[in-house]
Design an enzyme around this catalytic site. Structure first.
Site, PDB file in Angstrom:
ATOM      1  N   LYS A  25      52.746  55.658  -8.634  1.00  0.00           N
ATOM      2  CA  LYS A  25      52.229  54.321  -8.359  1.00  0.00           C
ATOM      3  C   LYS A  25      51.798  54.274  -6.892  1.00  0.00           C
ATOM      4  O   LYS A  25      52.498  54.812  -6.029  1.00  0.00           O
ATOM      5  CB  LYS A  25      53.332  53.294  -8.645  1.00  0.00           C
ATOM      6  CG  LYS A  25      52.898  51.836  -8.525  1.00  0.00           C
ATOM      7  CD  LYS A  25      54.055  50.896  -8.891  1.00  0.00           C
ATOM      8  CE  LYS A  25      53.652  49.437  -8.844  1.00  0.00           C
ATOM      9  NZ  LYS A  25      54.773  48.534  -9.220  1.00  0.00           N
ATOM     10  N   SER A  69      53.704  45.098 -12.879  1.00  0.00           N
ATOM     11  CA  SER A  69      52.666  45.517 -11.968  1.00  0.00           C
ATOM     12  C   SER A  69      52.334  47.008 -12.028  1.00  0.00           C
ATOM     13  O   SER A  69      51.268  47.410 -11.590  1.00  0.00           O
ATOM     14  CB  SER A  69      53.090  45.178 -10.546  1.00  0.00           C
ATOM     15  OG  SER A  69      54.215  45.960 -10.160  1.00  0.00           O
ATOM     16  N   SER A 104      58.441  45.178 -13.661  1.00  0.00           N
ATOM     17  CA  SER A 104      57.189  45.911 -13.447  1.00  0.00           C
ATOM     18  C   SER A 104      57.148  47.341 -13.980  1.00  0.00           C
ATOM     19  O   SER A 104      56.086  47.960 -13.985  1.00  0.00           O
ATOM     20  CB  SER A 104      56.835  45.935 -11.962  1.00  0.00           C
ATOM     21  OG  SER A 104      56.337  44.683 -11.556  1.00  0.00           O
TER      22      SER A 104
END
Lengths: 95, 485
Positions: free
Chosen positions: B78, B153, B177
């Site tokens: 990420k 997210s 997330s």
């Protein structure tokens, strides 16, 4: 309404955010919705409940005072939008 | 079977037997990326050159007999974890040009374990969102239906695994997330206990809630990743010095006699009927495995979202004060003085959702409101944690749906922040209490969208989660479908 457009202006100033008039109106409505929802918490009596600030009870996380590798001036300045010599450069602070 | 579609443990087997090279695996993954990335948009930045060099290095090590747990395994990161010398944006314009001078601890650990980094995965700006639509670099699509969101997210980390654009990935979870996008994309995702994985080099959103964890194709791979990620880090003062077990030994263990708690507050109105049905089926599978179902109550569940939307924005408003155009990232071109440089840089650099949360947080912490908001929320947070402590007196693990609905359409909730926040209603309590949680696929809707079941356990009980998740995965025999892209 808990929050007026003037409140939003004030909070934006505290947060160092320049907001447009259009954003001001939108934020006022949206923040009011969110604050109204958050008001739910007042249904609960929390008298005497100790607030929780951390998920795990870790206190005094000390480590030995040993010199280790550090970033150094050059690498610390490498991402600066404006740097000169050993310093970050910013617009004039005081006239 | 293409190499990109295999799991870590399958590929490790092939590497050990000398059937494939790390280079072949890397090439397979990048050919897949060439074929599907344009439609899915999992990545903000690909690291092909670095990956091929790392694969070549892995092959040298393999020849020497040096095979680590992730040798030659393509992993996506990420874009919230710092990678030395590789731009790390956090999905934001304000960090679009930030090149970290150091690696996050998880990057160091994965690298030492032999992982080959494929690229930096797309995400909601500063991890604030449930759909990956707030990324400055554009939205990511759900591989199961390109018109739908992948969750967020960590949306790009989830789709990269689901669409076979990597073998496993790293995400971060502040209110769901990792688990929410894992459920919506049909992969496994774990949020470890707060303090289990070092946050050093993770760009901070809400420091008392943030935790790094893996996305994988199955539960065994999750255990392999956790073996690499978990552990104390002297650079991170909230990481905990608790012994890390070999998580792989929990795979395949039985759950006979385990008490599995079903909290009644998680099965109320608003939950999609197909998800309710799938989770009921999951409960039956757990029972068939020897689990004993117990009804439990988590009475403060209805307050979790309100607590979260004070605590997370308050911490964020403080953490994001550092983006001021001085030390790194964007600086506005037209400022006459210092104050104007701050306010204009932040206006140009942050997107609407980030600004909204900074505003809520600043308001909640401002003079005269602190006690009414942050103080009150921190007290209710203590009650939420107490709910879990009491529940775990009665059961070993808790079972819930991961999300209230399957993936929604891109654009469907962007104008209504509160509706968007409700997507995390079943995952937020975990972060507030600091406990670990895992989402495991539990089937598909009639329209072919994946759904997830969530297991929760007490602090540092990731092993229990892996044990029940692997027992469930084996016995549920969820149809092995891949998205058609």
């Amino acid at each position: 309404m808990k929050l007026t457009t003037q409140d939003v202006e004030y909070v934006a100033k505290l947060a160092r955010l320049d907001v447009t008039n259009q954003e001001k109106e939108k934020f006022t409505a949206q923040l009011n919705d969110i604050l109204l929802y958050i008001d739910k918490l007042n249904e609960l009596d929390t008298m005497g409940v100790a607030p929780m600030s951390h998920a795990i009870a870790v206190t005094n996380a000390f480590r030995e005072d040993k010199v280790a590798e550090s970033l150094g001036t050059q690498r610390a300045l490498a991402n600066a939008p404006d740097a000169r010599g050993e310093f970050f450069r910013v617009p004039k602070v005081i006239d | 079977m293409e190499l990109y579609s295999l799991t870590i443990h399958e590929l490790q087997e092939k590497i050990k037997n000398g059937d494939v090279s790390a280079m072949q695996i890397a090439e397979s993954v990048f050919s897949r990326i060439d074929a599907v990335e344009e439609r899915v948009h999992s990545y903000i930045r690909l690291m092909k050159e670095e990956a091929l060099a790392a694969a070549a290095k892995a092959d040298e090590n393999i020849k020497k007999g040096d095979i680590q747990p992730l040798t030659g395994i393509p992993v996506a990161l990420k874009d919230i974890v710092c990678t030395k010398g590789i731009t790390t944006t956090c999905g934001s314009h304000i960090l679009h040009n930030f090149v970290p001078p150091y690696n996050a601890t998880v990057v160091e650990k994965l690298s030492a374990a032999g992982a080959v980094f494929v690229g930096k995965a797309n995400m909601d700006e500063f991890a604030m969102g449930s759909s990956t639509e707030t990324s400055y670099f554009g939205p990511t699509s759900n591989p199961w239906d390109l018109e739908r969101i992948p969750g967020g997210s960590s949306g790009g980390s989830a789709t990269a695994v689901a669409a076979d654009e990597c073998i496993a990935s790293i995400g971060s979870d502040t209110g769901g997330s990792i688990r929410q996008p894992a459920a919506l994309c049909g992969v496994v995702g774990m949020k470890p206990t707060y303090g289990r994985v070092s946050r050093f080099g993770l760009i901070a959103f809400a420091s008392s809630l943030d935790q790094i964890g893996p996305f994988t194709k199955d539960v065994e791979d999750c255990a392999i990743m956790m073996n690499v990620l978990a552990g104390y880090d002297p650079k991170e003062s909230t990481s905990v010095k608790t012994e890390v077990p070999d998580y792989r030994r929990f795979i395949g263990g039985d759950i006979k006699g385990w008490k599995v708690g079903i909290p009644k507050e998680y099965f109320v109105e608003g939950i999609d009927p197909e998800i309710a049905a799938a989770v009921k089926k999951a409960i039956a599978v757990v029972e068939k495995c020897g689990g004993q179902i117990v009804d439990i109550t988590l009475p403060h569940t209805q307050y979790c979202l309100a607590v979260y939307y004070i605590i997370a924005p308050a911490e964020a408003s403080s953490n994001l004060a550092r983006y001021d155009g001085v030390k790194y990232g964007l600086r506005t071109a037209d400022a006459r003085d210092l104050m104007e440089m701050y306010t204009k840089t932040r206006r140009q650099g942050f997107g609407a959702e980030v600004k909204r949360r900074i505003m809520i947080g600043t308001y909640a912490l401002s003079a005269g409101y602190y006690d009414a908001y942050y103080g009150k929320a921190s007290q209710v947070r203590a009650l939420i944690r107490r709910d879990f402590d009491e529940a775990f007196q009665q059961c070993d693990v808790i079972l819930t749906p991961t999300t209230p609905t399957p993936a929604f359409k891109i654009g469907e909730k962007t104008d209504d922040p509160l509706q968007m926040y409700l997507s995390d209603i079943f995952t937020i309590s975990t972060n507030l209490a600091g406990i670990p949680g895992i989402s495991v696929p539990c089937g598909f809707t009639a329209a072919g969208l994946p759904m997830g079941v969530q297991f929760l356990a007490g602090h540092f009980e990731e092993g229990k989660l892996l044990q029940i998740a692997s027992a469930y995965e084996k016995n549920a025999a969820i149809e092995k479908r891949r998205p058609t892209l």
